[in-house]
Scaffold this motif. Structure first.
Motif, PDB file in Angstrom:
ATOM      1  N   GLY A 112     -57.688 -49.306 -52.173  1.00  0.00           N
ATOM      2  CA  GLY A 112     -58.676 -50.149 -52.824  1.00  0.00           C
ATOM      3  C   GLY A 112     -60.006 -49.429 -52.956  1.00  0.00           C
ATOM      4  O   GLY A 112     -60.540 -49.269 -54.055  1.00  0.00           O
ATOM      5  N   ILE A 113     -60.567 -48.976 -51.816  1.00  0.00           N
ATOM      6  CA  ILE A 113     -61.796 -48.189 -51.793  1.00  0.00           C
ATOM      7  C   ILE A 113     -61.529 -46.965 -50.931  1.00  0.00           C
ATOM      8  O   ILE A 113     -61.022 -47.095 -49.818  1.00  0.00           O
ATOM      9  CB  ILE A 113     -62.983 -48.987 -51.229  1.00  0.00           C
ATOM     10  N   CYS A 151     -50.425 -44.906 -45.764  1.00  0.00           N
ATOM     11  CA  CYS A 151     -51.674 -44.623 -46.456  1.00  0.00           C
ATOM     12  C   CYS A 151     -51.918 -43.146 -46.623  1.00  0.00           C
ATOM     13  O   CYS A 151     -51.580 -42.353 -45.784  1.00  0.00           O
ATOM     14  CB  CYS A 151     -52.854 -45.218 -45.701  1.00  0.00           C
ATOM     15  N   SER A 152     -52.535 -42.801 -47.706  1.00  0.00           N
ATOM     16  CA  SER A 152     -53.104 -41.470 -47.880  1.00  0.00           C
ATOM     17  C   SER A 152     -54.272 -41.573 -48.823  1.00  0.00           C
ATOM     18  O   SER A 152     -54.329 -42.451 -49.662  1.00  0.00           O
ATOM     19  CB  SER A 152     -52.073 -40.481 -48.432  1.00  0.00           C
ATOM     20  N   GLN A 175     -51.479 -50.766 -53.059  1.00  0.00           N
ATOM     21  CA  GLN A 175     -50.286 -50.100 -52.548  1.00  0.00           C
ATOM     22  C   GLN A 175     -50.580 -49.280 -51.301  1.00  0.00           C
ATOM     23  O   GLN A 175     -49.734 -49.192 -50.413  1.00  0.00           O
ATOM     24  CB  GLN A 175     -49.707 -49.190 -53.632  1.00  0.00           C
ATOM     25  N   TRP A 176     -51.757 -48.668 -51.205  1.00  0.00           N
ATOM     26  CA  TRP A 176     -52.119 -47.883 -50.038  1.00  0.00           C
ATOM     27  C   TRP A 176     -53.171 -48.643 -49.239  1.00  0.00           C
ATOM     28  O   TRP A 176     -53.277 -49.848 -49.354  1.00  0.00           O
ATOM     29  CB  TRP A 176     -52.607 -46.502 -50.466  1.00  0.00           C
ATOM     30  N   GLY A 177     -53.950 -47.934 -48.445  1.00  0.00           N
ATOM     31  CA  GLY A 177     -54.913 -48.626 -47.603  1.00  0.00           C
ATOM     32  C   GLY A 177     -55.921 -49.422 -48.398  1.00  0.00           C
ATOM     33  O   GLY A 177     -56.375 -49.001 -49.459  1.00  0.00           O
ATOM     34  N   GLY A 178     -56.288 -50.589 -47.875  1.00  0.00           N
ATOM     35  CA  GLY A 178     -57.334 -51.351 -48.539  1.00  0.00           C
ATOM     36  C   GLY A 178     -58.619 -50.565 -48.616  1.00  0.00           C
ATOM     37  O   GLY A 178     -59.240 -50.456 -49.668  1.00  0.00           O
ATOM     38  N   TYR A 197     -53.264 -58.736 -47.732  1.00  0.00           N
ATOM     39  CA  TYR A 197     -52.063 -58.714 -48.564  1.00  0.00           C
ATOM     40  C   TYR A 197     -51.762 -57.335 -49.142  1.00  0.00           C
ATOM     41  O   TYR A 197     -51.181 -57.219 -50.223  1.00  0.00           O
ATOM     42  CB  TYR A 197     -52.159 -59.750 -49.696  1.00  0.00           C
ATOM     43  N   GLY A 198     -52.163 -56.293 -48.445  1.00  0.00           N
ATOM     44  CA  GLY A 198     -51.871 -54.940 -48.902  1.00  0.00           C
ATOM     45  C   GLY A 198     -50.445 -54.540 -48.578  1.00  0.00           C
ATOM     46  O   GLY A 198     -49.826 -55.061 -47.637  1.00  0.00           O
ATOM     47  N   PHE A 199     -49.941 -53.587 -49.313  1.00  0.00           N
ATOM     48  CA  PHE A 199     -48.597 -53.086 -49.068  1.00  0.00           C
ATOM     49  C   PHE A 199     -48.598 -51.931 -48.081  1.00  0.00           C
ATOM     50  O   PHE A 199     -47.575 -51.284 -47.885  1.00  0.00           O
ATOM     51  CB  PHE A 199     -47.963 -52.654 -50.389  1.00  0.00           C
ATOM     52  N   SER A 200     -49.720 -51.679 -47.467  1.00  0.00           N
ATOM     53  CA  SER A 200     -49.858 -50.628 -46.482  1.00  0.00           C
ATOM     54  C   SER A 200     -50.827 -51.114 -45.410  1.00  0.00           C
ATOM     55  O   SER A 200     -50.845 -52.285 -45.076  1.00  0.00           O
ATOM     56  CB  SER A 200     -50.342 -49.358 -47.169  1.00  0.00           C
TER      57      SER A 200
END
Length: 985
Positions: free
Chosen positions: A579-580, A982-983, A599-602, A620-623
């Motif tokens: 997200g950021i 996350c990456s 999809q990755w870290g918020g 509600y993140g996927f990571s």
């Protein structure tokens, strides 16, 4: 003649034959006639508007398929606009009655063409009088030298547009002129076909082919329904005010419109009239303006949580509903905690407690009189129901039901006087309802230039807008799409207001801010980009508020290389990456955003990233919710991190964050995980050295230093385009200036957070750096409350409350250095404390746990001092194996009267452990009643006061710049060296 004498339909047929002047006279007969004439909007008024040779469809060129709200009003506005050039006469201020006596200008009409009065344009211009009309018949008119307009004149092409072409270079030397229905092509000696430096020129329905229009202040220009093609452009230098309305720009070799220099102080006569015309276009303060810029993602977008429509979004979601919707329940149940640990495996003491529960007599064991009450500990206020009966976040089994909604533009303007002033400004070049397509650039501002862009469409360009060198841009309700590089560039202290635009489907970032640029970016839709939504770097600033940033391929907002924006009140969702992302010494104030379904870290913080992350909803993140990677820093305070499929917060031990007062709940894996990074495998990937990265800033490559967003992409702009190589490094603030408001910390701090209802361990530590964990509430997690598997340096667990977790309260593995002091460890499903490392267990309350109260095992070197322990079933304190240390001054209370296990147990033959001054209280077997046991002097821990010397002060971070481009993270067996999902980008 009465209107009612004939049917209305028949009147409309009759009136359809009237010309425009007669329709106007009919409107003045009476009210009934006026209403009848106005009812002809879609018939006669439409015919008159489309049949006018001096204008085109009112919504040309960007939306010619859309009908205007009123054809009559469109024709009226056109008629008023075409007369601007004649309004330069002296103003009569003495009396309104004198208007009746103003002399009309005596105008002559001159015809130019074969067989007419004049065959050349130069010949006609030599004899025309002021305000005469020169009609050019079809043909091509070429002049071999520059032509001067010395008196006000009107040049009109006869016939259809394209039948009259001029190969001339004109210089206007008179106060005003008008050109209509002409095609301009450059002569052999100049690409400039028209220029003025002090007068006003009006261009209606003209085409420029490979030519340049040049306006220099205090000169002004009004261009309507003009087409600039084949590399044509408009150059405005120091203009006070010019208006380009409904023009088409295509095939530009450079920028289609260039605005350079500050507006000159001198004004010509046309400025006030152009300002009045500019105000006729709807401003951002008009009610209903939000309807032109939809607030949500397009129909059919993925994700179950769409942006709400009110200031507060209420969505009641139970945790079971969310798990079923996202199919994560199985993931939570099968979470592997570490190296053979799983939720299905329990120790001997825990199994004993479980077996006891199977008996009929133990159903209410923990509610009998023998249980010591511990509800009034120092963090109990986080668990008690509110006055309205609702449960607080810490004890609620459901995730938070409410998220804030972005503010409208009107609300933002009311809060920000600077943005309000910019929204009302009408200075410089005004472009509205124009189409920029299929060329290199759209609008370029430089050297204190000013421009206002409203309702334009930028499509298929290299870039849409470039604003540099202290220039000011106001962009309202434009569409910027399909640019091959970034949509909007802001550089070198540029500023302005960018509001309610639709910025999407661009090849690079939607907005690129750097080198001191400081725009206000509010209420935009920034989505579907092939890279990031907004990039801020190189000491760029900016206020990014109340935007919807979604479905971008990389980070929604990317901050790096000392970028320092304010990111507030945005909805950042459904991104295909983080997200950021804050990387490479990026900073920023990131507050009150809703960051979800990425999809990755918020939020991803790495490589010296040092933001303030406060009061955001990360859900509600996927990571993972928040990732603090290698050398990440930052103040992470007051956020709600919930319902993420990975960890709530993932921290690398080499980082130095400060986590204060966050709610980390209902995540599928760990609430907060602190990992080391020592696996030699895939070290290049973990350090950000990806294949194809050779030569990026190194000696072995081509010497081109690609940016974080641009590596490996040939032919595209990157973060160092146009010679900005290392340029921002000289712009960095000094360390003293940057950190004057922050106080240094040397150990990562986790303080006053709530970690509850997570799918695995509440706080998981596998670290090679020291860690301070103070005054946190860790409750109702499915695994252990706190698990320390690796801690080569001291981990301090002080004044925390750890209760009602599915497994043990605190677990410390072999060779870990841990201090437990002043904690309350209550009613966990396993041992209260299981300790196999080195350290101290001092002044804790360990009550009501189903396994042992405190179990010390292995070759520990430990001090167990002044604890108060009451187990439910097992031993109070159990010393197993060759433990070295002292256990003294502890107070042990008997649990259930039927518990046969000794309260203080030590394996025989252990000579290195000293037991001294421990008190054991047992139940009175007589029938006489005894007062129940209570924890007093002090009351149940943790105590209400914070540890001495702790504060939520701010702190600095390093200024060193590293030039690696990306970081990836993986999971290896045995040691988590990176986030599972996350990456950084």
């Amino acid at each position: 003649m009465e209107v009612g004498s004939l049917p209305v339909e028949l009147w409309r047929v009759i009136l359809a034959y009237l010309p425009l002047p007669d329709l106007g006279r009919c409107c003045q007969v009476c009210r009934a006639w006026r209403e009848l004439i106005l009812s002809l909007d879609n018939t006669r008024w439409r015919q008159l508007c489309l049949g006018c040779p001096e204008c085109r469809h009112p919504n040309w060129p960007s939306q010619p398929h859309l009908e205007p709200p009123s054809w009559r009003e469109a024709l009226k506005q056109h008629a008023l606009a075409t007369r601007t050039w004649t309004q330069n006469g002296p103003e009569l201020q003495s009396s309104a009655c004198l208007l009746f006596f103003r002399r009309r200008k005596d105008r002559r009409v001159w015809h130019v063409g074969p067989g007419c009065e004049f065959e050349t344009l130069r010949g006609a211009l030599g004899v025309v009088g002021a305000y005469d009309r020169v009609v050019l018949h079809p043909g091509v008119y070429e002049e071999q030298a520059e032509v001067a307009l010395k008196v006000p004149v009107e040049l009109v092409g006869l016939g259809r547009l394209g039948e009259v072409a001029l190969l001339v270079c004109m210089e206007q030397q008179c106060p005003t002129a008008r050109l209509c229905n002409l095609v301009f092509m450059p002569p052999w000696f100049s690409t400039v076909v028209y220029k003025t430096s002090w007068g006003h020129v009006q261009l209606d329905n003209c085409n420029f082919e490979g030519a340049q229009l040049q306006i220099r202040g205090p000169g002004t220009c009004q261009a309507r329904f003009c087409s600039f093609s084949q590399g044509s452009s408009a150059h405005l230098l120091g203009v006070v005010l010019s208006l380009l309305d409904s023009c088409d720009f295509s095939g530009s070799d450079t920028a289609s419109v260039t605005v350079e220099g500050p507006p000159v102080s001198e004004r010509n006569w046309a400025c006030k009239h152009l300002a009045a015309l500019a105000r006729t276009f709807p401003s951002c303060g008009v009610s209903g303006i939000n309807s032109s810029c939809p607030r949500g993602p397009p129909v059919g977008s993925t994700g179950g949580h769409q942006p709400p429509g009110n200031n507060v979004k209420k969505e009641h979601v139970s945790i079971e509903d969310w798990q079923r919707r996202t199919e994560v329940d199985a993931v939570c149940q099968g979470t592997v905690i570490e190296d053979g640990w799983s939720e299905g495996e329990r120790s001997e003491g825990e199994e004993g407690g479980r077996d006891g529960e199977k008996t009929n007599t133990t159903k209410n064991l923990l509610t009998l009189d023998y249980k010591i009450p511990c509800d009034n500990h120092g963090l109990s206020h986080l668990l008690k129901p509110r006055a309205d009966g609702s449960l607080p976040l810490a004890s609620s089994p459901d995730p938070p039901p409410v998220t804030p909604e972005p503010l409208t533009l009107q609300q933002e303007l009311e809060r920000d006087p600077e943005a309000q002033m910019l929204a009302a400004s009408t200075l410089g070049c005004i472009l509205r309802r124009c189409l920029f397509r299929e060329g290199k650039g759209g609008v370029h501002l430089s050297n204190y230039g000013q421009a206002r862009l409203e309702g334009n469409v930028f499509r298929g360009l290299n870039y849409a807008v470039r604003c540099i060198q202290n220039s000011t841009i106001v962009m309202l309700r434009n569409e910027v799409c399909e640019c091959r590089a970034s949509g909007v560039f802001l550089r070198l202290s540029a500023q302005g207001l960018i509001a309610e635009n639709n910025i999407h489907s661009n090849g690079e970032a939607g907005l690129d801010i750097r080198k001191g640029a400081n725009p206000i970016i509010v209420c935009n839709k920034i989505h579907s980009g092939l890279r990031s939504g907004v990039v801020v770097l190189g000491n760029g600033k900016g206020s990014i508020r109340s935007n919807q940033i979604y479905n971008n391929k990389e980070a929604g907002v990317y901050i790096l290389f000392s970028g320092n924006p304010v990111v507030s009140g945005n909805h950042i969702f459904q991104g295909q990456a983080a997200g950021i992302a804050i990387n490479e010494n990026g900073r920023g104030m990131i507050t009150e955003n809703v960051i979800k379904e990425n999809q990755w870290g918020g939020v991803d913080i790495r490589r010296g990233g040092d933001p303030i992350l406060r009061n955001n909803y990360i859900c509600y993140g996927f990571s993972d919710g928040v990732v603090v990677g290698e050398r990440g820093r930052g103040l992470i305070e007051g956020n709600r991190v919930y319902c993420n499929k990975g960890c709530g917060v993932w921290v690398m031990s080499s980082s130095l964050p400060q986590l204060l007062g966050n709610y980390i709940t209902h995540n599928c894996m760990y609430g907060l995980a602190v990992f080391c990074r020592k696996d030699p495998e895939n070290i290049e990937a973990r350090e950000g050295n990806w294949p194809g990265q050779e030569g990026i800033g190194g000696d072995g490559g081509s010497g081109e230093r690609r940016g974080v967003e641009g590596e490996g992409r040939e032919g595209q702009e990157n973060l160092n385009e146009e010679g900005e190589l290392f340029a921002w490094e000289s712009d960095l603030d000094s360390e003293d200036e940057r950190h004057s408001a922050r106080r240094s910390i040397s150990v990562a701090l986790v303080e006053s957070n709530c970690m509850s209802h997570n799918g695995a361990v509440g706080l998981y530590v596998k670290s090679s750096e020291p860690l301070n964990v103070f005054a946190n509430l860790v409750n109702s997690n499915r695994g252990n409350g706190i698990a320390v598997l690796q801690s080569s340096q001291l981990t301090r667990l002080v004044t925390n409350c750890i209760l009602e977790n599915g497994q043990g309260g605190v677990t410390v593995e072999k060779d870990c250095r841990v201090e437990l002091r002043g904690n309350g460890i209550y009613e966990n499903g396993g041992h209260g404390v299981s300790f196999s490392g080195n350290g101290q267990i001092v002044e804790n309350d360990v009550v009501g746990n189903r396994g042992y109260g405190i179990q010390v095992s292995g070759s520990s070197d430990i001090k167990v001092l002044r604890n108060r322990v009451q187990p439910a079933q097992g031993c109070g304190i159990a010393v197993l194996g060759p433990v070295k240390g002292v256990i003294h001054d502890n107070l042990l209370f008997q649990g259930h009267p039927g518990n046969k296990k000794t309260l203080l147990h030590m394996d025989p033959g252990i000579e290195s452990c000293v037991l001294r001054n421990n008190n054991i209280l047992r139940h009175n077997n007589s029938f006489t009643s005894a007062p129940p046991w209570v924890l007093e002097n002090p009351p149940p821990r943790p105590l209400p006061s914070s540890p001495s010397g702790l504060s939520s002060s701010q702190y600095p971070s390093r200024l060193g710049i590293s030039m690696t481009t990306r970081i990836s993270a993986t999971v290896e067996s045995g040691c988590h060296s990176g986030s599972m999902f996350c990456s950084i980008l």
